[in-house]
Motif scaffolding. Sequence first.
Motif, PDB file in Angstrom:
ATOM      1  N   LYS A  32      50.175  34.203  36.223  1.00  0.00           N
ATOM      2  CA  LYS A  32      48.961  33.485  36.595  1.00  0.00           C
ATOM      3  C   LYS A  32      48.807  33.352  38.113  1.00  0.00           C
ATOM      4  O   LYS A  32      47.737  33.620  38.661  1.00  0.00           O
ATOM      5  CB  LYS A  32      48.944  32.100  35.942  1.00  0.00           C
ATOM      6  CG  LYS A  32      48.747  32.139  34.436  1.00  0.00           C
ATOM      7  CD  LYS A  32      48.766  30.746  33.811  1.00  0.00           C
ATOM      8  CE  LYS A  32      47.573  29.913  34.221  1.00  0.00           C
ATOM      9  NZ  LYS A  32      47.521  28.622  33.487  1.00  0.00           N
ATOM     10  N   GLU A  39      44.429  32.536  31.881  1.00  0.00           N
ATOM     11  CA  GLU A  39      44.878  32.157  30.540  1.00  0.00           C
ATOM     12  C   GLU A  39      43.690  32.200  29.583  1.00  0.00           C
ATOM     13  O   GLU A  39      42.621  31.700  29.888  1.00  0.00           O
ATOM     14  CB  GLU A  39      45.472  30.750  30.585  1.00  0.00           C
ATOM     15  CG  GLU A  39      46.123  30.324  29.289  1.00  0.00           C
ATOM     16  CD  GLU A  39      46.860  29.007  29.414  1.00  0.00           C
ATOM     17  OE1 GLU A  39      46.798  28.211  28.449  1.00  0.00           O
ATOM     18  OE2 GLU A  39      47.487  28.750  30.469  1.00  0.00           O
ATOM     19  N   ARG A  42      46.375  29.779  23.679  1.00  0.00           N
ATOM     20  CA  ARG A  42      47.776  29.484  23.380  1.00  0.00           C
ATOM     21  C   ARG A  42      47.933  29.310  21.878  1.00  0.00           C
ATOM     22  O   ARG A  42      47.033  28.824  21.196  1.00  0.00           O
ATOM     23  CB  ARG A  42      48.252  28.211  24.084  1.00  0.00           C
ATOM     24  CG  ARG A  42      48.286  28.308  25.591  1.00  0.00           C
ATOM     25  CD  ARG A  42      49.063  27.170  26.219  1.00  0.00           C
ATOM     26  NE  ARG A  42      49.106  27.294  27.676  1.00  0.00           N
ATOM     27  CZ  ARG A  42      50.088  26.829  28.435  1.00  0.00           C
ATOM     28  NH1 ARG A  42      51.126  26.197  27.878  1.00  0.00           N
ATOM     29  NH2 ARG A  42      50.063  26.993  29.743  1.00  0.00           N
ATOM     30  N   VAL A  47      51.452  32.483  25.077  1.00  0.00           N
ATOM     31  CA  VAL A  47      50.281  32.282  25.929  1.00  0.00           C
ATOM     32  C   VAL A  47      49.593  33.644  26.080  1.00  0.00           C
ATOM     33  O   VAL A  47      50.259  34.658  26.308  1.00  0.00           O
ATOM     34  CB  VAL A  47      50.663  31.740  27.319  1.00  0.00           C
ATOM     35  CG1 VAL A  47      49.412  31.538  28.168  1.00  0.00           C
ATOM     36  CG2 VAL A  47      51.439  30.435  27.194  1.00  0.00           C
ATOM     37  N   LEU A  49      47.013  36.161  28.047  1.00  0.00           N
ATOM     38  CA  LEU A  49      46.580  36.325  29.427  1.00  0.00           C
ATOM     39  C   LEU A  49      45.702  37.572  29.586  1.00  0.00           C
ATOM     40  O   LEU A  49      45.813  38.519  28.815  1.00  0.00           O
ATOM     41  CB  LEU A  49      47.800  36.442  30.344  1.00  0.00           C
ATOM     42  CG  LEU A  49      48.712  35.208  30.372  1.00  0.00           C
ATOM     43  CD1 LEU A  49      50.086  35.570  30.900  1.00  0.00           C
ATOM     44  CD2 LEU A  49      48.084  34.110  31.212  1.00  0.00           C
TER      45      LEU A  49
END
Length: 319
Positions: A32, A39, A42, A47, A49
Motif C-alpha cells: 500500500k 485496498e 478484506r 486483503v 489489493l
Amino acid sequence: MDSYHEPIRDIAHLGHVELLTPKPDESLRFFKDILGMEEAGRAGQSVYLRGWGQYERYCMKLTESKQPGIGHTALRTYSPQALERRYAAIEKSGYGIGWTDGDIGHGKSYRFMDPDGHQMEIYFEAEKYQAPEHLRPALKNQPQKYTGKGVGVRQLDHINYLAQKVEPNSQFMQDALGLRVSEQIVLDNGTHAGSWLYAGQKSYELVYTLDATNRRGRLHHITFCVDSWDDLMRAANIYVENDIVIEGGPAKHAIQQTLFLYCFEPGGNRIELATGGYFIFAPDWETVTWTQAERAKGQAWRTPTIPSFHTYGTPVVEE
C-alpha cells in the motif's frame, strides 16, 4: 502450412494472484505505502489489493500464512463457454481439483494444479471496478485515478514459477489452456530451463524457470508494471529510502527486453517492477529459443544474471 493447427484462444489474460506472507502487517504496508496499491476488500486473513490501471476489482489477494509463497493464480477466460471448454480439457489431464463458488470480485471458478504442484483457477464472471469519489479519474477510459502514492504501480504484469521440470508444465499450459510459448531457454543437454507463455498479444504472462534446488511448487516472483524507465529509477530511490532490499536492477532483460527492478517484500517474496517489452501481433509467431551459451552472456546490457535467481524462491529452502 499443412501442419498449422488453429490456436486455442479461450484464455483472455492473467487475472490475479494470491500471495502468502508470514508478516501480513508489514507486507500490507509495503504494497500500500511503497508500491502505492489501493485496498479493495478484506475477508478472513486476506486483503485484496489493486493497481490504478486494473479494470477488475483487484489483482492480488494477500493472505496470512506460516510461509511465504504463492497461494493460487487465476486466469480469466473469454466467455462462459470458454470456461467450460478449458474445464473439460483440464479434467481429462487429471490435474483438476474442482469447482468453487468464487471469491470476492469474481464468480465460480475451476481449481486445478499444474504438473509441478502450483495451484491455479480459471473463471469468467468478474466484477468491474467502480472507483469511489476520491479515486474517480478525470478520464472515463481509466478505471482509477493515478494517486502518485509510492511507486504507483499500474497493474499485475506476470508471474514466474520455479519448477522441478519446466517442459511438462509448459506443455500442460499449451495443451490444456491453449497458451503459447514466446521465448524459451534450452540447455546443451536438451533440458528446458525457461519457458515464457502468453495468451493474447502481450508476449508473456506466465513463466516457468528451472529450480536449482530441485524442489516443486515454489514461487520465483510476481511482477507489477509501471509506465516508464523513469518510474523504475524513482522506485529504486523509494526502495533505498525505505530500507527495501534491492536484489537486482534497474537493468534490461535480454529475454522479452523488459526493463526491471527486483526487491524482496517484508514477507520474503521476490517482487519485480517492469516496463517495456513487446507485443506479439503475428498469429503464427515462432518461438525464440536461447542457447546455454547465449544466456551465459548475461542480460541485454551484458550485466550478469543474479546468482540467487536460480536458487531463491518461496517457500524458502534452507541450505
